[in-house]
Each structure stands twice: as C-alpha cells, then as structure tokens.
Design a protein around this motif. Sequence first.
Motif, PDB file in Angstrom:
ATOM      1  N   ASN A   1      12.373 -22.567 -10.911  1.00 46.73           N
ATOM      2  CA  ASN A   1      13.440 -22.390  -9.919  1.00 46.73           C
ATOM      3  C   ASN A   1      14.236 -23.669  -9.673  1.00 46.73           C
ATOM      4  O   ASN A   1      14.626 -23.953  -8.553  1.00 46.73           O
ATOM      5  CB  ASN A   1      12.875 -21.880  -8.584  1.00 46.73           C
ATOM      6  N   LEU A   2      14.487 -24.414 -10.742  1.00 42.10           N
ATOM      7  CA  LEU A   2      15.424 -25.533 -10.612  1.00 42.10           C
ATOM      8  C   LEU A   2      16.831 -24.958 -10.479  1.00 42.10           C
ATOM      9  O   LEU A   2      17.086 -23.837 -10.888  1.00 42.10           O
ATOM     10  CB  LEU A   2      15.341 -26.439 -11.839  1.00 42.10           C
TER      11      LEU A   2
ATOM     12  N   TYR B   1      21.046 -31.632 -17.348  1.00 44.39           N
ATOM     13  CA  TYR B   1      20.925 -30.390 -16.587  1.00 44.39           C
ATOM     14  C   TYR B   1      19.608 -29.708 -16.937  1.00 44.39           C
ATOM     15  O   TYR B   1      19.094 -29.899 -18.044  1.00 44.39           O
ATOM     16  CB  TYR B   1      22.107 -29.464 -16.891  1.00 44.39           C
TER      17      TYR B   1
ATOM     18  N   GLY C   1      18.740 -26.847 -17.911  1.00 45.35           N
ATOM     19  CA  GLY C   1      18.697 -26.056 -19.135  1.00 45.35           C
ATOM     20  C   GLY C   1      18.532 -26.882 -20.394  1.00 45.35           C
ATOM     21  O   GLY C   1      18.231 -26.352 -21.454  1.00 45.35           O
ATOM     22  N   GLN C   2      18.731 -28.211 -20.307  1.00 46.10           N
ATOM     23  CA  GLN C   2      18.597 -29.065 -21.489  1.00 46.10           C
ATOM     24  C   GLN C   2      17.165 -29.550 -21.676  1.00 46.10           C
ATOM     25  O   GLN C   2      16.877 -30.245 -22.634  1.00 46.10           O
ATOM     26  CB  GLN C   2      19.522 -30.282 -21.363  1.00 46.10           C
ATOM     27  N   LEU C   3      16.281 -29.230 -20.723  1.00 44.12           N
ATOM     28  CA  LEU C   3      14.909 -29.730 -20.770  1.00 44.12           C
ATOM     29  C   LEU C   3      13.952 -28.646 -21.249  1.00 44.12           C
ATOM     30  O   LEU C   3      14.240 -27.455 -21.123  1.00 44.12           O
ATOM     31  CB  LEU C   3      14.481 -30.197 -19.367  1.00 44.12           C
ATOM     32  N   SER C   4      12.803 -29.073 -21.774  1.00 42.34           N
ATOM     33  CA  SER C   4      11.785 -28.107 -22.165  1.00 42.34           C
ATOM     34  C   SER C   4      11.118 -27.565 -20.910  1.00 42.34           C
ATOM     35  O   SER C   4      11.268 -28.122 -19.821  1.00 42.34           O
ATOM     36  CB  SER C   4      10.746 -28.789 -23.044  1.00 42.34           C
TER      37      SER C   4
ATOM     38  N   GLN D   1      10.795 -29.259 -17.271  1.00 42.26           N
ATOM     39  CA  GLN D   1      11.388 -28.625 -16.087  1.00 42.26           C
ATOM     40  C   GLN D   1      10.358 -28.500 -14.974  1.00 42.26           C
ATOM     41  O   GLN D   1      10.649 -28.742 -13.806  1.00 42.26           O
ATOM     42  CB  GLN D   1      11.915 -27.231 -16.441  1.00 42.26           C
TER      43      GLN D   1
ATOM     44  N   ARG E   1      10.776 -32.803  -7.564  1.00 38.83           N
ATOM     45  CA  ARG E   1      11.718 -32.350  -6.543  1.00 38.83           C
ATOM     46  C   ARG E   1      10.986 -32.049  -5.234  1.00 38.83           C
ATOM     47  O   ARG E   1      11.447 -32.412  -4.152  1.00 38.83           O
ATOM     48  CB  ARG E   1      12.449 -31.100  -7.042  1.00 38.83           C
TER      49      ARG E   1
END
Lengths: 263, 494
Positions: A109-110, A155, A157-160, A164, A171
């Motif tokens: 849920n990022l 962003y 979406g660019q991370l595994s 994430q 966070r």
Amino acid sequence: MVATNTAQAPQTGKLAISDTEVAIEIINMNKWYGDFHVLRDINLKVMRGERIVICGPSGSGKSTMIRCINRLEEHQKGKIIVDGIELTNDLKKIDEVRREVGMVFQHFNLFPHLTILENCTLAPIWVRKMPRKEAEEIAMHYLERVRIPEQAHKYPGQLSGGQQQRVAIARALCMNPRIMLFDEPTSALDPEMIKEVLETMVDLAESGMTMLCVTHEMGFARQVANRVIFMDQGQIIEQNTPQEFFDNPQHERTKVFLSQILH
Amino acid sequence: MSEHSVAYVAQREVPRVPAPRKETGFFGTLRKNLFATSLDSAITIALAIFVIWGVWRLVHWGIMTAVFTGDNREACLPTEAQPVVGACWAFVNAKFGQIIYGLYPIDQRWRIDIVYALLAVLTVPMLSPSVPWKRLNAILLFVVFPFVALVLLTGGNFAVSGAWVGFLLAIAALASVLVAASSVMPSERLLRVARWLAVVSIVVVFLNNIIPSGSFRLLGLSFTTLALIATLLALGAVAACVAAADTQARKLYVLIPLAAVVALVVLLAANFGLTEVPTHLWGGLLLTLVVALVGIVASLPLGILLALGRRSHLPAVRLLSIIFIEFWRGVPLITVLFMSTFMIPLLLPEGVTFNNLLRALIGVALFTAAYLAEVVRGGLQAIPKGQFEGAQALGLSYWQMMRLVIMPQALKLVIPGIVNSFISMFKDTSLVYIIGLADLLGTVRRGFADPNWITPTTAATGLVFAGFLYWVFCFGMSRYSQFLERRFDTGYRR
C-alpha cells in the motif's frame, strides 16, 4: 518455507519486556461482518516490548484482529485499549492511536504517485506537522536502516516487491510509532525476497519495538517472538512461548495446523 | 518439434538483440497497409478520390470563389463576372469586432483586451509544468484575477451591502479557524470560542435576510443592525483565532482571510472611474469564454465534493449528494436555463432581482458539476482499498487522505472524462442564446439576420467561422489533456 531448518534458538531474551507497562489490552472483543461472527471473545494483553506472532488458518480472523487495533475495522463489543487510549467512535482518539501505531500490509500500500522519500515524509509533515527538512532527514535515516537509501527518489512501481515492503516498513517507522503491526508482510513476495524483509523485521525486533505480526513464517516466529498466538474460527485457542508452541502444542487443531505447514 | 523442445536446455547465454524491424521504408508501409490485395487497392483508390474531391470542394468554396473584401451584401451576391460565389469572408470581416466583443461599447473594448491579456499571461505559465511559482500563480489566477476581471468588465463601483460584508467576514472567520486549528499546539478553548463565534455570525447573516432591522451607514457601507452584529461576531472569531494560534508566523496566516476580504470589499466598492457596462451588452466570444471558464472553475471543485459526498458514510450527506446529482443530470440544460430565467423570478421575493447572466452561470456550473461528480466518482472507485487503508494507518485525517493520497490518483485516472465534460460544456454554452444572451454563436446568427448582409452564403460562412472558433478551443483542451496524461503517467504503476 522450510521453517524448522532456519529456526535458531531464541536469542532475544536479553531484550527487556516491561512487566508493568501495557501496550495493548483487548478485553472480550467481538466483531461481526453482517451476521457472521468473525471474532469471538478475544482477550489479549500485550506488554511493552513484546513481540507476538499470530498464526492460524486462513479465515481465522487474525488479520481482522490486528486491523481492529488501529481501527481499520470496527469492533462491536468489548474493549480495545491501545497505549492507554480506548478505541471508540471518537475520531480524535482514533487518530491519536493511529499516530502511535505503525502498520505494514500484505500488499505494501505504498502511494504510487509519490516518490519513496515523499511516501516516507507525507505523514510526518501532515500529521506530526514536522518541517519538511527534518522529515526528510528522518526518512533518509530509516531508509538507510532498511538498506535502500539509494532508491529515495524513485517511484514505488520501479522497486521490487521486497524493496517496496522495506519502504513500507520505513514509512511506518518515520512516524516514530510505539507499536508496529504486520499483516502478513511476506505473503505477497517472491521467495527470493522474503529473506530481506524478514531480516529488516528481525532488526526491528532487536531494537525493542512492540510488535504484533500475522505471519506464516515459523522460522521468524521461533527466532524473535516471545509469544505465539494461534487462532481458529475467530477465537484465540492457544498461546505459548515459541519453544513450547512448536515442540509441544496442546490443542488438537494446533497440532493439525503445524503438521500441515511444517511437514 | 515437441521432442526437441521438451529436452531443450540453453547451451550458452543468448545475447539480447534488438527486435526485428517491422516496416521497410515508406513504400513498404504503403504496400502493407494500403495496397496489400487488389480489394485493398480498390478501396484505397476510391477513398482517395473521395477525399481529394472533398478537399477540392472546400478549397473552391472557401478560397477560390470566396469574397474577402466588401462593405455590404452587394459584394457577396453573384454577378455576371462571378456567377458562383463561395464563402463570404467579407461578412466575417465586418462583424469580427462584434463576434469577439459583442455589443460592448467600442471605446471600452480595451478593458476586455486587458482581461484577455491578463488571462493569457496567468494561464500560460499555470499550464506549463516547468515554470516555477505555481502557488503564487494559482492564487493570482483563481483568486485575484476573477475579481479584477469582474471589476474591469462591469465597471466595478458595486453597492456592497453590510450583509455581504458580514457574510464574507463570517466565511473568512471560518477559514481562520481552519488555519488556527492546523497549529501544532493551538489553544483548544479559544479555538472553540472562535468556531462558535463564526457559526453564530453566519446564522445572524441568514437571519438578517429574514428579519428586517434598522439600517444605517457606516464606513460608507449600509449596514442593518443584524449585519453589523454578524460583522462584529466574525471579527471576534478572527481575534480569537489569532490568540489561539501558537507561533508568530501562524498568527499572521490567520489574518490572511480577513485581509483578503477587506481587499475584496475595497476592490468591489471602490470607484475606479470606469463606465458601467451592463451584462446584457456582453456578447460574442467574451460571453462564451465567461460562461465556459466560470463553469469550468466552479464545477470542478463542486463536482469533487459531490463525488465525495456520494461515497460518504454519513447518510444525510450521501442522500443530498445523490438527489443533487440525479436532479441535475436528469434535466436538459435548456430546461435549466429556461427555468433560471422564468421560474426563479417567480420563486424569489418581490424586488429581489438576479442578473440574467449570473443565473445562466450558476445553471451551467451546477449542471456540469453533476456530470463531473459522476466522472470523479468513477475515478474514486478505481482506487484500491489498500490506498485508503495505508493513508488511514499513517494517521492522515479524512481530508488529508483525500487531498494528498486519493484525489491525485483518482483525478489522474479520469483526466479524459473530465476534459470530455469540459469540452461538451464549452459547446453547450451556445444554448444561452435561447435565454437572450448573445454568445459567440448567437452573435454570428444575429449577424446574418442583418439585412445589410443577407446573401445566399452568409449563413454558411458565419457558421463555419463560429464552428472553427469552437473547434480551436475544444481541440486545445483535448491536446492539453493528452499532454497532462503523459506527464502524470509515472508509468510504473502496478
């Protein structure tokens, strides 16, 4: 997971668990989804510094229970007291509890429209009213702690998946919570990435954080938990130290469950 | 084949190579897409002939046989020298001023030019992502510009009543309460006092409309007793907010709404020596742009609020939103405009008049808001539940969650739908013609009813020109929306 092989002797006994300070108290809590009785007479007392693993078959109400602790789900009967604050319909109390309780979800849920750094600073800036600069420093501190400071300006979406989930942990930590809730944090990850997330969680446990973790990672339970709770059909039917729980389960249902997942 | 692939194991690492080229040059593409079979070729040739013929007719009508200059209908009538007359551009030329400015007095048209220039100067940097100072730009464009434009276009010098001052101050007080409440450690008791004073002030303003009370003049404004009470209550609320705020900077922020209201009242009430131009003289492109821009700027926030209201957990809010949306969506815009002209005066108490243009503006804005609400709701429904939970678990309040997490994602998803609504609304503004407002299309139609210009081709020319102007604006919006979509697409969504 071949959990038994990776299990190590409990090594976290050196961490202080308060015997007077109560972090979470759940008294006779009941919850219904419509007519369906999902949680039945839940009683649980978590002391500060405790690390609790909650397991059980799917549909047993484990996720629902920890989601009640920060009021993502509403309970209909009984009491939940978090950090001395009772959860009622009072929005102010709910916000107070949510500020002190961090949560990590199965699907991370990022926020996909914000960078990693912005994900981490959003709540400190808007909820804690922290100056942006200070919030960014804290965020970088925690991103370093979960070992991905170099991804700060990407962003989500660019991370595994594993990265994430570590961002999600950072966070939550940026709000400096006193309690952390984990809702199946590794269930949506590829096997190769589970380890990096578990390492982060072990790290966190060793810092003395009060943790409630719904997970099927029995190795993790053995390594860091000081209590394992087994739930079935909306009830807590067994709780014990990990040693006792795995080696000497009392309840028939627990034995069946453990034989299923440990082979 | 299968026995090979079953046991296949890569013996070496195959290097990654670029994908094979799909087309082979211009002629290759032509052959592949247009002349692949004889049937394809036949269809291509037939369509090509049709297109060439159409373009030729258009050029013939619009340029070759068109009349570009002339002072009256004589120029555009067929003569022996020119038996076939195409477009009568002389007509557009002669009516150009009216099409752009309406019946606005010719010696005052510079005021409209200033408004257009200001609008362009503020809008272009607002729409270009690379220009800095977006916040200042937004304040100038959305807060300052509308009032400057209002004063410039109408002439200003409004008779601002004490009731309006009270009402505006009460709104300012509520804004101050919000600012003060965002302090880290506000004084709760003073904040409560401020909140109550502001609410009571608004109630008194409404009472003022019902209960007559003696009126007198103060600071050049005419107050009634109740309006004065409301004003004082609102000022008290602002003072309490100042006391409640914690830091010096925030105490200043609290005063900003008050300062804005004072500036607004001064701006509206001041006499700048501009001639008054009543709205029934507005027309042409000016009127179209006023209706469309006010509609766009007012309907988007309202539409967002309605969309949130329709998904609210509070039954009363949800019900009211549903009633509002379904009412406005169920009624044709023509009916709305007719009702605003003929029904509302019947419902209002005697002596209360409402500007015709203002009624049309409100009608168009509410109508569009209802459509936008459903578009935005579609976007909200596409946001996974986890996003809401993630935001809540961090302790964000409902409005923070919506503003910082949900809306940026939802609005991005529905940019095409929103712009679609705006484009359709832009064209629907031409319906204000039926309630006697001469917008762009209306002015053109009035033009070709002019006996001076009645020729066989005037109407077609005027309509083509009006259509072209509409198309330019709508196409611009469409292109900008595509640009926005590309810009906001981080492209990495999972």
